[in-house]
Scaffold this motif. Structure first.
Motif, PDB file in Angstrom:
ATOM      1  N   ALA A  89     -23.050  -4.656 -28.308  1.00 10.96           N
ATOM      2  CA  ALA A  89     -21.774  -4.216 -28.755  1.00 10.96           C
ATOM      3  C   ALA A  89     -20.522  -5.207 -28.595  1.00 10.96           C
ATOM      4  O   ALA A  89     -19.416  -4.896 -28.849  1.00 10.96           O
ATOM      5  N   GLY A  90     -20.826  -6.495 -28.316  1.00 17.05           N
ATOM      6  CA  GLY A  90     -19.993  -7.585 -28.102  1.00 17.05           C
ATOM      7  C   GLY A  90     -19.784  -7.754 -26.592  1.00 17.05           C
ATOM      8  O   GLY A  90     -18.862  -8.996 -26.684  1.00 17.05           O
ATOM      9  N   LEU A  91     -19.964  -7.423 -25.775  1.00 16.21           N
ATOM     10  CA  LEU A  91     -19.561  -7.644 -24.461  1.00 16.21           C
ATOM     11  C   LEU A  91     -20.463  -8.946 -23.692  1.00 16.21           C
ATOM     12  O   LEU A  91     -21.605  -9.176 -24.330  1.00 16.21           O
ATOM     13  N   THR A  92     -19.666  -9.856 -23.310  1.00 17.31           N
ATOM     14  CA  THR A  92     -20.247 -11.129 -22.733  1.00 17.31           C
ATOM     15  C   THR A  92     -20.458 -11.145 -21.073  1.00 17.31           C
ATOM     16  O   THR A  92     -19.702 -10.139 -20.477  1.00 17.31           O
ATOM     17  N   GLU A  93     -21.341 -11.926 -20.492  1.00 19.47           N
ATOM     18  CA  GLU A  93     -21.403 -12.072 -19.205  1.00 19.47           C
ATOM     19  C   GLU A  93     -21.760 -10.566 -18.622  1.00 19.47           C
ATOM     20  O   GLU A  93     -21.127 -10.256 -17.369  1.00 19.47           O
ATOM     21  N   VAL A  94     -22.630  -9.855 -19.310  1.00 15.40           N
ATOM     22  CA  VAL A  94     -22.950  -8.575 -18.672  1.00 15.40           C
ATOM     23  C   VAL A  94     -23.653  -8.629 -17.254  1.00 15.40           C
ATOM     24  O   VAL A  94     -24.476  -9.359 -17.176  1.00 15.40           O
ATOM     25  N   LEU A  95     -23.041  -7.818 -16.225  1.00 10.81           N
ATOM     26  CA  LEU A  95     -23.777  -7.888 -15.123  1.00 10.81           C
ATOM     27  C   LEU A  95     -23.648  -6.288 -14.711  1.00 10.81           C
ATOM     28  O   LEU A  95     -23.200  -5.435 -15.186  1.00 10.81           O
ATOM     29  N   ARG A  96     -24.619  -6.038 -13.663  1.00  5.04           N
ATOM     30  CA  ARG A  96     -25.001  -4.783 -12.957  1.00  5.04           C
ATOM     31  C   ARG A  96     -24.689  -4.780 -11.376  1.00  5.04           C
ATOM     32  O   ARG A  96     -25.081  -5.735 -10.610  1.00  5.04           O
ATOM     33  N   PHE A  97     -23.836  -3.894 -10.859  1.00  2.00           N
ATOM     34  CA  PHE A  97     -23.781  -4.071  -9.408  1.00  2.00           C
ATOM     35  C   PHE A  97     -23.415  -2.453  -8.702  1.00  2.00           C
ATOM     36  O   PHE A  97     -22.930  -1.587  -9.734  1.00  2.00           O
ATOM     37  N   ALA A  98     -23.407  -2.636  -7.626  1.00  2.00           N
ATOM     38  CA  ALA A  98     -23.470  -1.259  -6.822  1.00  2.00           C
ATOM     39  C   ALA A  98     -22.015  -1.339  -6.209  1.00  2.00           C
ATOM     40  O   ALA A  98     -21.628  -2.418  -5.843  1.00  2.00           O
ATOM     41  N   THR A  99     -21.266  -0.247  -6.349  1.00  2.00           N
ATOM     42  CA  THR A  99     -19.879  -0.473  -5.593  1.00  2.00           C
ATOM     43  C   THR A  99     -19.788   1.132  -4.744  1.00  2.00           C
ATOM     44  O   THR A  99     -20.482   1.971  -5.135  1.00  2.00           O
ATOM     45  N   GLY A 100     -18.765   1.139  -4.226  1.00  2.00           N
ATOM     46  CA  GLY A 100     -18.381   2.455  -3.445  1.00  2.00           C
ATOM     47  C   GLY A 100     -19.439   2.683  -2.441  1.00  2.00           C
ATOM     48  O   GLY A 100     -20.045   1.816  -1.887  1.00  2.00           O
ATOM     49  N   GLY A 101     -19.377   3.981  -1.647  1.00  6.35           N
ATOM     50  CA  GLY A 101     -20.235   4.214  -0.595  1.00  6.35           C
ATOM     51  C   GLY A 101     -19.363   4.386   0.580  1.00  6.35           C
ATOM     52  O   GLY A 101     -18.338   3.489   0.544  1.00  6.35           O
ATOM     53  N   VAL A 137       0.778  -1.104  -0.027  1.00  6.34           N
ATOM     54  CA  VAL A 137       0.019   0.074  -0.044  1.00  6.34           C
ATOM     55  C   VAL A 137       0.800   1.332   0.116  1.00  6.34           C
ATOM     56  O   VAL A 137       1.772   1.395   0.832  1.00  6.34           O
ATOM     57  N   LEU A 138       0.770   2.234  -1.134  1.00 11.00           N
ATOM     58  CA  LEU A 138       1.538   3.284  -1.007  1.00 11.00           C
ATOM     59  C   LEU A 138       0.968   4.667  -0.507  1.00 11.00           C
ATOM     60  O   LEU A 138       1.483   5.322   0.018  1.00 11.00           O
ATOM     61  N   GLN A 139      -0.368   4.617  -0.613  1.00  9.80           N
ATOM     62  CA  GLN A 139      -1.123   5.806  -0.125  1.00  9.80           C
ATOM     63  C   GLN A 139      -2.666   5.467   0.070  1.00  9.80           C
ATOM     64  O   GLN A 139      -3.201   4.543  -0.624  1.00  9.80           O
ATOM     65  N   GLN A 140      -3.316   5.980   1.114  1.00 13.44           N
ATOM     66  CA  GLN A 140      -4.622   5.882   1.404  1.00 13.44           C
ATOM     67  C   GLN A 140      -5.032   7.062   0.289  1.00 13.44           C
ATOM     68  O   GLN A 140      -4.908   8.180   0.292  1.00 13.44           O
ATOM     69  N   MET A 141      -6.270   6.542  -0.405  1.00 13.42           N
ATOM     70  CA  MET A 141      -6.918   7.462  -1.434  1.00 13.42           C
ATOM     71  C   MET A 141      -8.266   7.796  -1.158  1.00 13.42           C
ATOM     72  O   MET A 141      -8.717   8.573  -1.920  1.00 13.42           O
ATOM     73  N   GLY A 142      -8.579   7.362   0.009  1.00 14.99           N
ATOM     74  CA  GLY A 142     -10.161   7.983   0.347  1.00 14.99           C
ATOM     75  C   GLY A 142     -11.063   7.169  -0.074  1.00 14.99           C
ATOM     76  O   GLY A 142     -11.042   6.253  -1.225  1.00 14.99           O
ATOM     77  N   PRO A 143     -12.287   7.287   0.226  1.00 15.59           N
ATOM     78  CA  PRO A 143     -13.669   6.450  -0.418  1.00 15.59           C
ATOM     79  C   PRO A 143     -13.981   6.674  -1.833  1.00 15.59           C
ATOM     80  O   PRO A 143     -13.956   7.763  -2.119  1.00 15.59           O
ATOM     81  N   ILE A 144     -14.415   5.588  -2.502  1.00 16.42           N
ATOM     82  CA  ILE A 144     -15.225   5.936  -3.804  1.00 16.42           C
ATOM     83  C   ILE A 144     -16.596   6.108  -3.463  1.00 16.42           C
ATOM     84  O   ILE A 144     -17.329   5.344  -2.709  1.00 16.42           O
ATOM     85  N   PRO A 145     -17.333   7.339  -4.114  1.00  7.90           N
ATOM     86  CA  PRO A 145     -18.832   7.508  -3.902  1.00  7.90           C
ATOM     87  C   PRO A 145     -19.280   6.623  -4.324  1.00  7.90           C
ATOM     88  O   PRO A 145     -18.996   5.679  -5.351  1.00  7.90           O
TER      89      PRO A 145
END
Length: 263
Positions: free
Chosen positions: A249-261, A138-146
Motif C-alpha cells: 500500500a506504499g508504507l515504508t519501514e514497516v514494523l510490528r510491536f506490542a504496546t499497552g498492558g 498533564v491535563l488528566q490521567q486517562m488510565g492504561p491502554i489494554p
C-alpha cells in the motif's frame, strides 16, 4: 547510555473543545527510540544525528535544566526525524537524563522551551496521560491502554511539528469516551481521531481505512503531524502477510510491536 522510547503517532490528537488547547494521547512504541551517550568532556558537541537536534537546542535544553552546557554526546535515533514518532523529544529527554536530570516536569518545561511543542516521553507511562503538547502539561490521567499489537509504517514525506499549528479538529467527545472504553472501543475512537484529522489536514488518499477492512484490524491510528500510520490488533490476531500488505500500500519501514498492558 540512556535509551528513551519513542511513540508511533497518537491514539487521539486534537483540540479540547472549540478554541481549546491541542491535546493528545500518545501511542507508545517501546522498541524504537533514541540512544544518547556521553562520549567525552570539553565544549558541547553532538555526534550522530545533527538533523535531529542541533547544538543550539542542546545548549538551551541543558541551560533550562540547570546542567553544564558542555560535553560531547552521541545521539542515535532508530526512526527518521519528522516521522511523527517523537524522535526529537526523545533526544532531548535522553540528553537531560544523561546530564543527570530526570524530573519529569522540569524536563517537560525544558523541552517546550527548546521546541515549543513536546511529546510526553519524559513520563514513565506517557500513554496514560492527556497531554497538552504546546504547554507541556498533564491535563488528566486517562488510565492504561489494554495490551495490543501494532503494525505500523510511514506513509508520505517527513513533517516536523510547528508549535504554532493548532489547526486540529475538536476531539472533546472522544476524550470523554476514552477512559471507559476497552481495546475495541479505543481502536474505534483512535480511528475517528485519525479520520477527523485526515478530513481536515489530508492527505485524502490515506490507505489506512481500506487496510483496516482488508486485514481485520480493530482500527487505525496516525501521527496527526507526520507520516506514521498504525493498524491496531488484539494480541495474537495479526494475520499473516500484514506487513507485506502495508508495504504494497506504499508504507515504508514497516514494523510490528506490542504496546499497552498493565506493568
Amino acid at each position: 547510555m540512556g535509551f528513551v522510547a519513542g511513540h508511533f503517532g497518537e491514539w487521539l490528537q486534537g483540540c479540547l473543545g472549540p478554541g481549546g488547547p491541542v491535546v493528545l494521547v500518545t501511542l507508545v512504541c517501546p522498541v524504537r527510540g533514541v540512544r544518547v551517550t556521553r562520549i567525552g568532556d570539553g565544549p558541547l558537541r553532538l555526534a550522530g544525528a545533527p538533523a535531529l537536534i542541533n547544538p543550539t537546542q542542546a545548549a538551551r535544553l541543558l541551560s533550562e535544566i540547570g546542567a553544564a552546557e558542555s560535553g560531547q554526546f552521541s545521539i542515535a535515533p532508530d526512526l527518521p526525524p519528522g516521522g511523527g514518532a517523537g524522535m526529537s523529544t526523545a533526544a532531548l529527554v535522553g540528553l537531560a537524563r544523561v546530564a543527570g536530570v530526570d524530573n519529569c516536569a522540569d524536563v517537560a518545561r525544558a523541552c517546550i522551551a527548546v521546541e515549543g511543542a513536546s511529546d510526553p516521553l519524559m513520563w514513565p507511562a506517557p500513554d496514560r496521560l492527556l497531554w497538552a503538547s504546546r504547554r507541556g502539561e498533564v491535563l488528566q490521567q486517562m488510565g492504561p491502554i489494554p495490551a495490543c499489537e501494532i503494525v505500523g509504517g510511514f506513509w508520505g514525506p517527513p513533517e516536523r511539528t510547528d508549535p504554532q499549528d493548532v489547526a486540529f479538529p475538536d476531539i472533546a467527545d472522544l476524550i470523554s469516551a476514552w477512559p471507559q472504553a476497552g481495546l475495541a472501543g479505543k481502536a474505534a475512537l483512535a480511528s475517528q481521531s485519525a479520520q477527523r484529522c485526515t478530513a481536515l489536514r489530508g492527505p485524502a488518499d490515506d490507505p489506512m481505512p481500506e487496510l483496516v477492512a482488508r486485514l481485520g484490524a480493530l482500527g487505525h491510528a496516525r501521527a496527526h503531524t507526520g507520516p506514521a500510520r498504525a493498524l491496531i490488533f488484539a494480541p495474537g490476531t495479526v494475520p499473516a502477510g500484514a506487513e507485506e500488505a502495508m508495504q504494497a500500500a506504499g508504507l515504508t519501514e514497516v514494523l510490528r510491536f506490542a504496546t499497552g498492558g498493565t506493568p
